[in-house]
Design a protein around this motif. Sequence first.
Motif, PDB file in Angstrom:
ATOM      1  N   GLU A   9     -15.331   3.192 -51.059  1.00 62.87           N
ATOM      2  CA  GLU A   9     -15.098   1.885 -50.457  1.00 62.87           C
ATOM      3  C   GLU A   9     -16.207   0.960 -50.940  1.00 62.87           C
ATOM      4  N   ASP A  11     -17.771  -3.124 -51.254  1.00 63.32           N
ATOM      5  CA  ASP A  11     -17.754  -4.478 -50.706  1.00 63.32           C
ATOM      6  C   ASP A  11     -17.206  -5.430 -51.761  1.00 63.32           C
ATOM      7  N   THR A  41      -7.051  -3.587 -51.421  1.00 68.75           N
ATOM      8  CA  THR A  41      -8.056  -4.558 -50.986  1.00 68.75           C
ATOM      9  C   THR A  41      -7.769  -4.938 -49.551  1.00 68.75           C
ATOM     10  N   HIS A  42      -8.827  -5.179 -48.819  1.00 67.84           N
ATOM     11  CA  HIS A  42      -8.716  -5.563 -47.415  1.00 67.84           C
ATOM     12  C   HIS A  42      -9.562  -6.817 -47.197  1.00 67.84           C
ATOM     13  N   GLU A  44      -9.621  -8.942 -44.900  1.00 64.89           N
ATOM     14  CA  GLU A  44     -10.095  -9.136 -43.528  1.00 64.89           C
ATOM     15  C   GLU A  44     -11.407  -8.386 -43.263  1.00 64.89           C
ATOM     16  N   THR A  45     -11.641  -7.272 -43.957  1.00 66.61           N
ATOM     17  CA  THR A  45     -12.890  -6.522 -43.788  1.00 66.61           C
ATOM     18  C   THR A  45     -13.851  -6.730 -44.952  1.00 66.61           C
ATOM     19  N   GLY A  46     -13.357  -7.355 -46.035  1.00 61.37           N
ATOM     20  CA  GLY A  46     -14.203  -7.574 -47.209  1.00 61.37           C
ATOM     21  C   GLY A  46     -14.454  -6.310 -48.006  1.00 61.37           C
ATOM     22  N   LYS A  47     -13.516  -5.356 -47.950  1.00 59.18           N
ATOM     23  CA  LYS A  47     -13.679  -4.073 -48.644  1.00 59.18           C
ATOM     24  C   LYS A  47     -12.540  -3.843 -49.635  1.00 59.18           C
ATOM     25  N   LYS A  49     -10.748  -0.453 -51.891  1.00 57.43           N
ATOM     26  CA  LYS A  49     -10.693   1.000 -52.100  1.00 57.43           C
ATOM     27  C   LYS A  49     -10.583   1.250 -53.597  1.00 57.43           C
TER      28      LYS A  49
END
Length: 60
Positions: A9, A11, A41-42, A44-47, A49
């Motif tokens: 994961e 940033d 990609t997420h 909302e969490t800024g992460k 995979k």
Amino acid sequence: MTTHFITAEIDLTESPKQLHQNIEAELEKRGEPLRWAVTETHPETGKAKVEAVVTQDQNP
């Protein structure tokens, strides 16, 4: 030498160049990256995979 499939994961950053460097640095902690891909990609969490194949020496 062995190969491993790993996930990491990472940033998300604003710069694509910095993102690439962050991915490579994280993967090198786990071995020598042969290939990798951002698979999710997420925002909302800024992460993000990342899935990768790395090689590791069997001798420590």
